[in-house]
Design a protein around this motif. Structure first.
Motif, short mmCIF file in Angstrom:
data_model
loop_
_atom_site.label_atom_id
_atom_site.label_comp_id
_atom_site.label_asym_id
_atom_site.label_seq_id
_atom_site.Cartn_x
_atom_site.Cartn_y
_atom_site.Cartn_z
N ILE A 241 38.23 50.12 45.92
CA ILE A 241 36.74 50.16 45.40
C ILE A 241 36.56 51.25 44.24
N VAL A 242 36.98 52.58 44.49
CA VAL A 242 37.24 53.59 43.68
C VAL A 242 37.64 53.14 42.42
N ILE A 243 38.86 52.32 42.33
CA ILE A 243 39.40 51.89 41.15
C ILE A 243 38.67 50.89 40.34
N TRP A 244 38.34 49.92 40.95
CA TRP A 244 37.51 48.85 40.51
C TRP A 244 36.05 49.35 39.88
N ASP A 245 35.64 50.45 40.35
CA ASP A 245 34.51 50.96 40.12
C ASP A 245 34.63 51.73 38.98
N GLU A 246 35.71 52.21 38.93
CA GLU A 246 36.15 52.97 37.32
C GLU A 246 36.18 52.17 36.29
N PHE A 247 36.90 50.91 36.57
CA PHE A 247 37.31 50.14 35.65
C PHE A 247 36.36 48.85 35.58
N GLU A 248 35.32 48.97 36.00
CA GLU A 248 34.43 47.69 36.14
C GLU A 248 34.15 47.00 35.12
N ASP A 249 34.33 47.65 33.78
CA ASP A 249 33.94 46.68 32.41
C ASP A 249 35.21 45.90 32.09
N GLU A 309 45.10 60.31 42.49
CA GLU A 309 46.25 61.24 42.09
C GLU A 309 47.16 60.58 41.12
N ARG A 310 47.60 61.41 40.17
CA ARG A 310 48.48 60.72 39.05
C ARG A 310 49.92 60.46 39.70
#
Lengths: 327, 364
Positions: A241-249, A309-310
């Motif tokens: 969810i965190v990842i999708w949220d960041e790249f929602e566009d 985390e990277r």
């Protein structure tokens, strides 16, 4: 009809009513489960069929001032009842759909709060959805004979509507003294508040559960791709969810087909995901396919805005053999 | 090069030295045992290799030039067939080669890491060589009693990603080659990455390393690849949704990048990070990859595009052409789109205002 005849009828048919209530509850539950609904969390109160007690039945048949029955035994339709209590207004519609589409019974949608609201827009009172269900044909259930046309009342309501009903039913109908107008007023005020809150709950849940990811069906498509290249079911967690949220566009209608053609060119990834399944949580989620795609096609953006985390990315970059030295 | 599925099975390390006071070669120190890394150390090592040679790295493909018996590429071709014990002995020959190639005393010593492994969806073998220079640094130490932090001086540090004091080369076995390979270039793809070379030197790697030690030369296909890079970038800029004056500047930049800058190598990501914002950068990289431009760096050769780089040309409707030498265009010409007369639909036509910072010399 005398009270004694009434009771005799009732005692003879009681077990049929009980069986019919049990059948209705079980059928609705199993249809909900067939729609992949976890009924233990979806239903806030266990839907146990309840027979009216002799006393309350007699009371309703012969002693209510508000309603006079010509033929009370047949006219009283809630001799057995099942109640479904859910969290959200939208959930009520889910259950209604199951009820009206079920082939085993005729239904009479005798009460719906939406209609009550239209009819008496200024009134804030008991809200619920009521159905009377009657079997289309005579049948046997659990060794008991259930005649066609036997009524069972089904109530469907939200948890808040239920709370209001519990209070008014227990405290007001059974009150030992005349009710003061201000108590009525207060109960009506709570109903107004409950209706407002139910609306808000609905809005919140809609905001939480809908976004481009769901609306465009991207998550389901990715889950399918994950299954087909790894042979495993993805186990999606909060990190996705965190990842999708960041790249929602970046979530667009053609994203799934972009990822699909990327995977077609990099078929070895399925094997790698399986091999590294336990290395870190990303490999267990279908979002990993999106990250692989970004590493290849949207690297700058991915590295700039990566929310976790990277070192997690490092591992995926190694899978694809992509150098991160210039970023 | 897309180093997918990278696995490393053997690592052996020999030490090479700087030439002595008289300029004489000092024999390298030979290791007999393979280096065994634990998982973390191995993951880090793979990351170094991936960053040095992988896709989007600054590694460039080279060509094998020296391939007689005794030349390094021939040695590589031979040792790949060997078992572990023979391989460890033969790998020392690489160290000897490197010691000979380091002809000037100014070239520092260090270690030579020889490693083999597999890569690719259908795994193919490869052999890698890293020459790493030793440098000094500090290690953090925490006193367990007082929790006080102190620094311990470490005289010999290696392969730290920040300092990048190492050069990497690798021989990747090609997916297909015939039984009788005469030219080793048919069997091996070779790549080189030298973090230490200054990008303005006009070389992709230090000469002693790529030529004297490895026996490589610059590939002949560079001119073709460079032309593809130019054409593809040109098309991308032409299709960009930006003003004509911005396009003009980007085209100037492209010409400058290929013609004026002294960098020996070209790469899409290098160009993109210099001239595009982050979003356009990703689109550019995707476009270049789709157009068949290598995703890693490659050596620059402008032979096929020399005439195109000479002049900047702008074509207008009505058969109007405007052209000027590239340098002059960038310096003295500016273009701007302005609204012109209204057309039949009431929309202003697109006109172009050209400013030439000079007087008219002649008219015909």
């Amino acid at each position: 009809m005398k009270e004694s005849d009434f009771l005799q009828n009732w005692h003879e048919e009681k077990s049929s009513y009980e069986a019919w209530g049990g059948f209705v509850a079980e059928e609705i539950l199993s249809h909900l489960r067939a729609n992949e609904i976890d009924t233990t969390s979806f239903l806030k109160v266990p839907p146990i069929p309840r027979l009216k007690t002799d006393a309350s039945l007699l009371d309703k048949a012969f002693y209510r001032k508000s309603k006079k029955y010509k033929n009370p035994y047949d006219e009283i339709e809630d001799k057995v009842g099942v109640r479904f209590v859910v969290l959200l207004l939208g959930d009520i519609e889910t259950i209604n759909k199951v009820i009206v589409n079920h082939p085993a019974w005729e239904y009479d949608a005798c009460k719906h709060f939406n209609e009550d609201r239209r009819r008496d827009p200024l009134l804030f009172t008991y809200q619920s959805v009521h159905f009377i269900l009657r079997p289309k044909i005579t049948f046997e259930f659990g060794g008991v004979y259930v005649p066609a046309g036997m009524p069972c009342e089904v109530q469907v309501r939200t948890l808040l509507q239920h709370a209001h009903a519990e209070l008014t039913h227990d405290a007001i109908y059974k009150a030992k003294r005349a009710i003061q107008p201000e108590v009525h007023r207060t109960v009506a005020k709570s109903m107004a508040l409950i209706e407002t809150t139910d609306d808000f709950f609905g809005q919140v849940s809609l905001k939480l559960s809908s976004g481009p990811l769901e609306e465009l069906g991207v998550d389901a498509r990715l889950d399918g791709m994950y299954r087909s290249i790894t042979g495993n079911f993805p186990s999606n967690q909060k990190s996705s969810i965190v990842i999708w949220d960041e790249f929602e566009d970046l979530i667009t209608g053609d994203l799934p087909s972009l990822i699909e053609s990327f995977l077609a060119r990099n078929q070895f990834l399925g094997e790698i995901i399986v091999k590294k399944y336990l290395d870190n949580g990303l490999y267990q989620q279908s979002v990993v396919l999106f990250i692989y795609w970004m590493l290849k096609r949207k690297r700058t953006r991915l590295l700039k805005d990566w929310p976790l985390e990277r070192v997690l990315l490092d591992s995926l970059a190694t899978d694809l053999g992509i150098s991160l030295e210039n970023h | 090069m897309q180093l997918i599925n990278l696995e490393i099975d053997r690592i052996i390390i020999h030490q090479v030295y700087q030439r002595d006071q008289e300029g004489q070669k000092v024999d390298p120190l030979q290791s007999h045992d393979y280096t065994r890394f634990d998982k973390n150390a191995m993951d880090a090592f793979i990351t170094r290799v991936r960053d040095a040679l992988g896709e989007e790295s600054s590694a460039v493909p080279m060509q094998i030039v020296n391939q007689n018996d005794g030349d390094l590429p021939r040695l590589v071709d031979d040792v790949m067939e060997m078992g572990d014990s023979d391989f460890s002995v033969s790998s020392y020959d690489f160290a000897l080669k490197l010691a000979s190639a380091q002809q000037r005393r100014s070239i520092p010593g260090g270690i030579l890491v020889v490693f083999t492994g597999t890569q690719g969806a259908t795994p193919k073998r490869f052999l890698g060589l890293i020459k790493a220079e030793v440098h000094s640094g500090y290690e953090k130490e925490v006193n367990t009693d007082t929790q006080e932090i102190s620094l311990k001086f470490v005289e010999e540090l290696l392969l730290t990603p920040g300092t990048k004091l190492y050069k990497t080369a690798a021989f990747f076995e090609k997916p297909k080659y015939g039984n009788e390979v005469e030219d080793l270039n048919q069997k091996w793809t070779v790549m080189i990455s030298d973090y230490q070379i200054s990008r303005t030197d006009g070389k992709a790697a230090a000469q002693y390393f790529y030529s004297d030690f490895l026996g490589f030369g610059y590939p002949k296909s560079s001119a073709r690849t460079t032309k593809n890079f130019y054409d593809s970038a040109n098309k991308f800029i032409a299709d960009l949704d930006v003003s004509e004056s911005d396009k003009s500047e980007l085209l100037n930049a492209l010409t400058t990048y290929l013609k004026v800058e002294k960098t020996p190598t070209v790469s899409s990501s290098d160009f993109a990070s210099k001239y595009f914002n982050d979003e356009t950068k990703d689109d550019f990289l995707a476009h270049m990859e789709d157009s068949g431009v290598p995703t890693s760096a490659f050596t620059k050769d402008i032979e096929h595009i020399e005439s195109k780089l000479k002049f900047r040309k702008v074509k207008f409707g009505g058969n109007i052409k405007f052209w000027a030498p590239h340098e002059v265009f960038a310096e003295k010409v500016s273009m701007e789109t302005i609204p012109g007369d209204l057309d039949e639909s009431g929309q202003p036509a697109q006109w172009t205002k050209i400013l030439v910072k000079d007087r008219v010399m002649q008219q015909e």
